[in-house]
Structure formats: C-alpha cells, structure tokens
Motif scaffolding. Structure first.
Motif, PDB file in Angstrom:
ATOM      1  N   ILE A  59       0.823  -1.216   0.000  1.00 34.58           N
ATOM      2  CA  ILE A  59       0.000   0.000   0.000  1.00 34.58           C
ATOM      3  C   ILE A  59       0.857   1.266   0.000  1.00 34.58           C
ATOM      4  O   ILE A  59       0.613   2.176  -0.815  1.00 34.58           O
ATOM      5  CB  ILE A  59      -0.978  -0.016   1.191  1.00 34.58           C
ATOM      6  CG1 ILE A  59      -2.005  -1.142   1.004  1.00 34.58           C
ATOM      7  CG2 ILE A  59      -1.681   1.333   1.334  1.00 34.58           C
ATOM      8  CD1 ILE A  59      -2.993  -1.280   2.144  1.00 34.58           C
ATOM      9  N   PRO A  60       1.872   1.391   0.867  1.00 34.10           N
ATOM     10  CA  PRO A  60       2.713   2.599   0.804  1.00 34.10           C
ATOM     11  C   PRO A  60       3.431   2.764  -0.537  1.00 34.10           C
ATOM     12  O   PRO A  60       3.612   3.894  -1.005  1.00 34.10           O
ATOM     13  CB  PRO A  60       3.714   2.386   1.943  1.00 34.10           C
ATOM     14  CG  PRO A  60       3.016   1.488   2.903  1.00 34.10           C
ATOM     15  CD  PRO A  60       2.226   0.559   2.038  1.00 34.10           C
ATOM     16  N   MET A  61       3.834   1.659  -1.165  1.00 29.94           N
ATOM     17  CA  MET A  61       4.506   1.765  -2.457  1.00 29.94           C
ATOM     18  C   MET A  61       3.540   2.214  -3.551  1.00 29.94           C
ATOM     19  O   MET A  61       3.911   2.985  -4.441  1.00 29.94           O
ATOM     20  CB  MET A  61       5.142   0.424  -2.831  1.00 29.94           C
ATOM     21  CG  MET A  61       6.434   0.140  -2.102  1.00 29.94           C
ATOM     22  SD  MET A  61       7.210  -1.385  -2.659  1.00 29.94           S
ATOM     23  CE  MET A  61       8.866  -1.147  -2.000  1.00 29.94           C
ATOM     24  N   PHE A 180       2.421   7.977   6.132  1.00 30.94           N
ATOM     25  CA  PHE A 180       1.317   8.810   6.590  1.00 30.94           C
ATOM     26  C   PHE A 180       1.661   9.524   7.897  1.00 30.94           C
ATOM     27  O   PHE A 180       0.782  10.069   8.554  1.00 30.94           O
ATOM     28  CB  PHE A 180       0.064   7.945   6.783  1.00 30.94           C
ATOM     29  CG  PHE A 180      -0.340   7.206   5.540  1.00 30.94           C
ATOM     30  CD1 PHE A 180      -1.108   7.823   4.569  1.00 30.94           C
ATOM     31  CD2 PHE A 180       0.074   5.899   5.329  1.00 30.94           C
ATOM     32  CE1 PHE A 180      -1.481   7.147   3.418  1.00 30.94           C
ATOM     33  CE2 PHE A 180      -0.296   5.216   4.181  1.00 30.94           C
ATOM     34  CZ  PHE A 180      -1.074   5.847   3.220  1.00 30.94           C
ATOM     35  N   TYR A 181       2.922   9.495   8.250  1.00 26.07           N
ATOM     36  CA  TYR A 181       3.388  10.149   9.471  1.00 26.07           C
ATOM     37  C   TYR A 181       4.793  10.677   9.209  1.00 26.07           C
ATOM     38  O   TYR A 181       5.406  10.383   8.174  1.00 26.07           O
ATOM     39  CB  TYR A 181       3.392   9.165  10.649  1.00 26.07           C
ATOM     40  CG  TYR A 181       4.221   7.925  10.401  1.00 26.07           C
ATOM     41  CD1 TYR A 181       5.572   7.881  10.746  1.00 26.07           C
ATOM     42  CD2 TYR A 181       3.666   6.798   9.797  1.00 26.07           C
ATOM     43  CE1 TYR A 181       6.337   6.759  10.504  1.00 26.07           C
ATOM     44  CE2 TYR A 181       4.423   5.671   9.548  1.00 26.07           C
ATOM     45  CZ  TYR A 181       5.752   5.653   9.906  1.00 26.07           C
ATOM     46  OH  TYR A 181       6.518   4.543   9.659  1.00 26.07           O
ATOM     47  N   SER A 186      13.011  10.590  15.519  1.00 28.25           N
ATOM     48  CA  SER A 186      13.203   9.391  16.330  1.00 28.25           C
ATOM     49  C   SER A 186      12.099   9.356  17.394  1.00 28.25           C
ATOM     50  O   SER A 186      11.681  10.406  17.888  1.00 28.25           O
ATOM     51  CB  SER A 186      14.572   9.422  17.007  1.00 28.25           C
ATOM     52  OG  SER A 186      15.606   9.401  16.048  1.00 28.25           O
ATOM     53  N   PRO A 187      11.567   8.197  17.773  1.00 28.25           N
ATOM     54  CA  PRO A 187      11.994   6.862  17.315  1.00 28.25           C
ATOM     55  C   PRO A 187      11.227   6.354  16.098  1.00 28.25           C
ATOM     56  O   PRO A 187      11.350   5.185  15.757  1.00 28.25           O
ATOM     57  CB  PRO A 187      11.698   6.004  18.532  1.00 28.25           C
ATOM     58  CG  PRO A 187      10.452   6.614  19.099  1.00 28.25           C
ATOM     59  CD  PRO A 187      10.583   8.101  18.868  1.00 28.25           C
ATOM     60  N   GLN A 188      10.405   7.230  15.454  1.00 32.32           N
ATOM     61  CA  GLN A 188       9.642   6.768  14.294  1.00 32.32           C
ATOM     62  C   GLN A 188      10.551   6.222  13.199  1.00 32.32           C
ATOM     63  O   GLN A 188      10.253   5.191  12.586  1.00 32.32           O
ATOM     64  CB  GLN A 188       8.784   7.903  13.723  1.00 32.32           C
ATOM     65  CG  GLN A 188       7.636   8.340  14.612  1.00 32.32           C
ATOM     66  CD  GLN A 188       8.007   9.537  15.448  1.00 32.32           C
ATOM     67  OE1 GLN A 188       9.076   9.552  16.054  1.00 32.32           O
ATOM     68  NE2 GLN A 188       7.134  10.532  15.498  1.00 32.32           N
ATOM     69  N   PHE A 189      11.662   6.912  12.975  1.00 33.33           N
ATOM     70  CA  PHE A 189      12.563   6.478  11.908  1.00 33.33           C
ATOM     71  C   PHE A 189      13.153   5.103  12.214  1.00 33.33           C
ATOM     72  O   PHE A 189      13.186   4.221  11.353  1.00 33.33           O
ATOM     73  CB  PHE A 189      13.685   7.499  11.723  1.00 33.33           C
ATOM     74  CG  PHE A 189      14.711   7.072  10.712  1.00 33.33           C
ATOM     75  CD1 PHE A 189      14.472   7.216   9.356  1.00 33.33           C
ATOM     76  CD2 PHE A 189      15.918   6.508  11.117  1.00 33.33           C
ATOM     77  CE1 PHE A 189      15.410   6.810   8.415  1.00 33.33           C
ATOM     78  CE2 PHE A 189      16.856   6.098  10.186  1.00 33.33           C
ATOM     79  CZ  PHE A 189      16.603   6.252   8.832  1.00 33.33           C
TER      80      PHE A 189
END
Length: 262
Positions: A59-61, A180-181, A186-189
């Motif tokens: 989906i993201p791609m 979508f964010y 960090s720490p998302q990455f």
C-alpha cells in the motif's frame, strides 16, 4: 513403526530441508496438524507476514506511485521495486490458500523416497535432489547479498533509485514508500527502519523460496520419470512379468497424480 527412523525418510528430509527452512520462516511449510487444528502462534506469525507485506510494503509503495504520477521516469523508477513486492504478496496468498495441495505433494514426495527402490533409482533421486539443493543454496546467497546490500546502502545514505525522486527522504529507508506520518524523527525512523528490514527479509524469502520449491518438485518428478523409463526398459528381464508390470502401472498412476495436483 516410526517412519522418521527409516533411511528413505532421512533421504527425503535431506532433500527438502533447505526449502523447508525457508518456508517455515514465513509460515508456508505444510504440516499434518495444521490441517486438523490451528496453531495459535503459527496463525499470528502468518498474520504478521501478511500485514508486513500489504500494509508496510504494498500500500505505501502504491501511494508512492500515485504521488509521482505524471512523471514517467519516476513512475518507472518506483515500479522497479513495487511490482516485485506485489508479486510476493500474490505468491504468498496463493501458496497459503493451496496448503492442502502443497501438503499432498510433499507427502507424495516423501512416499516416493520411502518406497522400495533399487540403488540405481535412489542414485537418480539423489542426483536430482542435489541439483535442487544447489539451486536453493544459490538462492540463499542471493537473499543474503541483496538483503544486506539494500539495508547497508540505506544506512550509508546511498541512493539506489533515481536521485530526484519526489519520495526521497533526508534519511533513507530500505523501501521507497509513502508514509502517513513524520518518519524523520526518532523513534519513528528507527521503528520504520526495523519494520522495513523485516519486511524485505520476508519478501526476499518468499520471492525466492516459492519459485525454487516449484523447481524442486519438477526435478523430483523428472527423477521419477527417469526411474519409470528404466523400469520399462528392464521389464523384459524380470521373470515375474505380470507382477512387475502391475507395479509399473501403479507407479505410472502415481506420476499422473502429480499432474492433477500441479
């Protein structure tokens, strides 16, 4: 009698153990008890694989392609990775839905190995199995090389795709996807990086193991056909002609079953 102690079963496990390892890693290897009762951990693991493939990769791609739609160069650039990832999901879903068929094929292969046979026939099967194992080893090498290459290039901030891609990030991730964010912080990455590493591992194993296992099945059938040909040639040499002919007919019917299963 425990069939696992027979030499034929040990030969069978030797022939398929590399492929079994890859299939078990992604929850595709068929087991008898799975057809009778569900194993909670196995179902959870399969759900993790499916969620990773669809919601972390596919989906993201697809959203990435939509984002750069209108620029042919960028669309083609993203399709290089999107199409293989979608194919992985399709392969996984098909094999999961065909588990009973896969179990039947695996059981037939095991029965072929455990059946009484001459040393010449066993040598033919060993030769075919060695070819399958060699192909699988090459597949593992490709997986390991590609997996570490993709992830280390991302860690070193080396672009693999077109450098002017709109979807490029200041901090590179293994997969070129739309998020979508805010994936910079960090720490998302770090979490996104880890999840994508896991997803690329799943995708690589599925992409390689499904195709190679089909090759292994074909090689096994080729070995059985070669043994069948030898039995026909040697038929006139046997004294008990009718009994041997009956065995050959039974053997031929088993080979026909492979056609219906495949």
């Amino acid at each position: 009698m425990d069939i696992t102690n027979s030499s034929g079963y040990r030969d069978f496990m030797w022939a398929v153990n590399l492929h079994r390892l890859a299939f078990e890693m992604v929850g595709l290897w068929p087991k008898h008890y799975k057809c009778i009762k569900k194993n909670l951990w196995a179902e959870i693991w399969v759900a993790i694989v499916i969620i990773s493939l669809i919601f972390i990769s596919n989906i993201p791609m697809i959203c990435t392609i939509i984002q750069v739609w209108g620029n042919m160069l960028l669309v083609i650039d993203n399709l290089h990775t999107t199409l293989p990832q979608i194919m992985v999901s399709v392969k996984y879903v098909i094999i999961r839905r065909k588990r009973k068929v896969l179990l039947s094929i695996v059981n037939m292969m095991a029965e072929d190995w455990m059946a009484f046979k001459l040393n010449r026939e066993r040598n033919v099967m060993i030769k075919r199995a060695q070819t399958g194992r060699l192909i699988m080893m090459i597949g593992y090498i490709i997986i390991i090389t590609g997996f570490f290459t993709v992830n280390f290039l991302s860690l070193l901030d080396i672009h693999v795709l077109y450098v002017t891609n709109y979807t490029d990030r200041r901090r590179l991730l293994p997969l070129e996807t739309y998020h979508f964010y805010n994936s910079y912080k960090s720490p998302q990455f770090e979490l996104t990086f880890f999840i994508q590493i896991l997803t690329t591992l799943f995708a690589a194993v599925i992409y390689m193991s499904v195709d190679i296992f089909l090759v292994v099945i074909v090689l096994h059938i080729c070995g059985q056909l070669e043994n069948f040909r030898c039995r026909l040639i040697d038929l006139v040499l046997y004294k008990d002609f009718n009994k041997i002919l009956n065995d050959i007919v039974t053997f031929h019917l088993r080979l026909i079953r492979y056609e219906f299963l495949l």
